[in-house]
Design a protein around this motif. Structure first.
Motif, mmCIF file in Angstrom:
data_model
loop_
_atom_site.group_PDB
_atom_site.id
_atom_site.type_symbol
_atom_site.label_atom_id
_atom_site.label_comp_id
_atom_site.label_asym_id
_atom_site.label_seq_id
_atom_site.Cartn_x
_atom_site.Cartn_y
_atom_site.Cartn_z
ATOM 1 N N GLY A 144 11.871 59.125 82.658
ATOM 2 C CA GLY A 144 11.879 58.676 84.043
ATOM 3 C C GLY A 144 11.482 59.851 84.910
ATOM 4 N N CYS A 145 10.584 59.632 85.841
ATOM 5 C CA CYS A 145 10.028 60.720 86.635
ATOM 6 C C CYS A 145 10.030 60.375 88.112
ATOM 7 N N ALA A 146 9.914 61.411 88.918
ATOM 8 C CA ALA A 146 9.861 61.233 90.364
ATOM 9 C C ALA A 146 8.978 62.317 90.963
ATOM 10 N N SER A 147 8.476 62.020 92.148
ATOM 11 C CA SER A 147 7.631 62.943 92.887
ATOM 12 C C SER A 147 8.112 62.972 94.328
ATOM 13 N N VAL A 148 8.246 64.184 94.888
ATOM 14 C CA VAL A 148 8.641 64.321 96.293
ATOM 15 C C VAL A 148 7.722 65.317 96.982
ATOM 16 N N SER A 149 7.577 65.121 98.272
ATOM 17 C CA SER A 149 6.833 66.071 99.101
ATOM 18 C C SER A 149 7.835 67.040 99.699
ATOM 19 N N CYS A 150 7.549 68.308 99.587
ATOM 20 C CA CYS A 150 8.461 69.340 100.068
ATOM 21 C C CYS A 150 8.110 69.749 101.495
ATOM 22 N N ALA A 151 9.068 70.347 102.147
ATOM 23 C CA ALA A 151 8.888 70.811 103.522
ATOM 24 C C ALA A 151 7.729 71.800 103.629
ATOM 25 N N SER A 152 7.478 72.547 102.567
ATOM 26 C CA SER A 152 6.420 73.559 102.537
ATOM 27 C C SER A 152 5.027 72.953 102.363
ATOM 28 N N GLY A 153 4.964 71.645 102.095
ATOM 29 C CA GLY A 153 3.689 70.993 101.819
ATOM 30 C C GLY A 153 3.397 70.874 100.338
ATOM 31 N N GLU A 154 4.231 71.487 99.505
ATOM 32 C CA GLU A 154 4.075 71.390 98.058
ATOM 33 C C GLU A 154 4.483 69.994 97.587
ATOM 34 N N THR A 155 4.073 69.664 96.377
ATOM 35 C CA THR A 155 4.517 68.442 95.716
ATOM 36 C C THR A 155 5.368 68.868 94.531
ATOM 37 N N LEU A 156 6.534 68.280 94.414
ATOM 38 C CA LEU A 156 7.449 68.567 93.302
ATOM 39 C C LEU A 156 7.576 67.306 92.471
ATOM 40 N N MET A 157 7.304 67.432 91.169
ATOM 41 C CA MET A 157 7.463 66.309 90.246
ATOM 42 C C MET A 157 8.431 66.727 89.154
ATOM 43 N N ALA A 158 9.257 65.773 88.743
ATOM 44 C CA ALA A 158 10.245 66.049 87.710
ATOM 45 C C ALA A 158 10.369 64.851 86.784
ATOM 46 N N CYS A 159 10.560 65.119 85.496
ATOM 47 C CA CYS A 159 10.801 64.068 84.510
ATOM 48 C C CYS A 159 12.076 64.391 83.735
ATOM 49 N N HIS A 160 12.877 63.357 83.533
ATOM 50 C CA HIS A 160 14.069 63.425 82.692
ATOM 51 C C HIS A 160 13.780 62.616 81.428
ATOM 52 N N TYR A 161 14.261 63.103 80.299
ATOM 53 C CA TYR A 161 14.036 62.454 79.007
ATOM 54 C C TYR A 161 15.371 62.094 78.373
ATOM 55 N N GLU A 162 15.350 61.022 77.563
ATOM 56 C CA GLU A 162 16.552 60.608 76.845
ATOM 57 C C GLU A 162 16.161 60.236 75.434
ATOM 58 N N PRO A 163 16.781 60.801 74.431
ATOM 59 C CA PRO A 163 17.650 61.961 74.579
ATOM 60 C C PRO A 163 16.842 63.211 74.892
ATOM 61 N N GLN A 164 17.529 64.156 75.516
ATOM 62 C CA GLN A 164 16.882 65.432 75.838
ATOM 63 C C GLN A 164 16.510 66.154 74.549
ATOM 64 N N GLY A 165 15.493 66.965 74.659
ATOM 65 C CA GLY A 165 15.029 67.717 73.496
ATOM 66 C C GLY A 165 15.319 69.191 73.631
ATOM 67 N N ASN A 166 14.478 69.969 72.960
ATOM 68 C CA ASN A 166 14.615 71.429 72.948
ATOM 69 C C ASN A 166 15.953 71.874 72.388
ATOM 70 N N VAL A 167 16.364 71.232 71.296
ATOM 71 C CA VAL A 167 17.608 71.619 70.636
ATOM 72 C C VAL A 167 17.338 72.913 69.875
ATOM 73 N N MET A 168 18.175 73.904 70.128
ATOM 74 C CA MET A 168 18.013 75.223 69.529
ATOM 75 C C MET A 168 17.868 75.118 68.002
ATOM 76 N N GLY A 169 16.804 75.742 67.477
ATOM 77 C CA GLY A 169 16.584 75.789 66.041
ATOM 78 C C GLY A 169 15.841 74.600 65.473
ATOM 79 N N GLN A 170 15.596 73.564 66.272
ATOM 80 C CA GLN A 170 14.885 72.371 65.780
ATOM 81 C C GLN A 170 13.463 72.339 66.337
ATOM 82 N N LYS A 171 12.553 71.846 65.533
ATOM 83 C CA LYS A 171 11.165 71.701 65.956
ATOM 84 C C LYS A 171 11.014 70.360 66.683
ATOM 85 N N PRO A 172 10.082 70.306 67.629
ATOM 86 C CA PRO A 172 9.941 69.074 68.416
ATOM 87 C C PRO A 172 9.382 67.892 67.626
ATOM 88 N N PHE A 173 8.557 68.155 66.615
ATOM 89 C CA PHE A 173 7.962 67.070 65.822
ATOM 90 C C PHE A 173 7.764 67.524 64.397
#
Length: 173
Positions: A144-173
């Protein structure tokens, strides 16, 4: 211009589907807003799914709940995008007067692949690859992702994943 054309094409296709599937009923006033949300969701999901397919990974499914979480997370930084702390979230900041699209965020995350060494399961010295690894995490099923316009004029985008990854010591695929 290419990004705008893709977005318009996506919206046109989805509009046609929506109108054909609801031809017997009036389209509500909320339909255009909902349609834009669907278009933006697809702009995040489709390129990630294509990248995941390269490694035989299942497609990600859109989660409205995760998108709401991502929106709440991004909203807290609208006043100062530079302060956006990216723990457990894939983040993209677009600078300048450009119109930034979800595909720009996915492309930036995908470019981190060049800094990832699968054999050692590590990023190159002084480089980042965590956003790529999260996007490619084999166990992640939803995004799930979202995009917002910042006061500075920048665009900020963020995505959340389920389940989260990047588990220490495990490879992604």
């Amino acid at each position: 211009m290419e990004h705008t054309s893709r977005r318009l094409f996506c919206c046109l296709v989805l509009s046609t589907v929506l109108l054909l599937s609801h031809s017997h009923a009036l389209v509500s006033a909320a339909a255009p807003r909902r349609l834009l949300q669907i278009c933006e969701a697809q702009q995040f999901v489709v390129p990630q799914t294509h990248l995941r397919a390269i490694h035989g990974l299942r497609p990600l499914k859109w989660s409205s709940d995760l998108a709401e979480q991502a929106a709440r997370w991004a909203d807290q930084y609208k006043g100062d995008c530079a302060a956006a702390a990216a723990t457990g979230v894939n983040v993209f900041r677009g600078y300048g007067g450009s119109v930034w699209q979800p595909s720009d965020a996915v492309t930036a995350w995908a470019e981190e692949a060049q800094h990832y060494d699968y054999g050692s399961n590590a990023c190159a010295a002084g480089k980042k690859c965590g956003r790529y690894k999260q996007m490619m995490w084999r166990d992640s099923k939803q995004v799930g992702c979202a995009s917002v316009s910042c006061a500075s004029g920048e665009t900020l985008m963020a995505c959340h994943y389920e389940p989260q990854g990047n588990v220490m010591g495990q490879k992604p695929f």
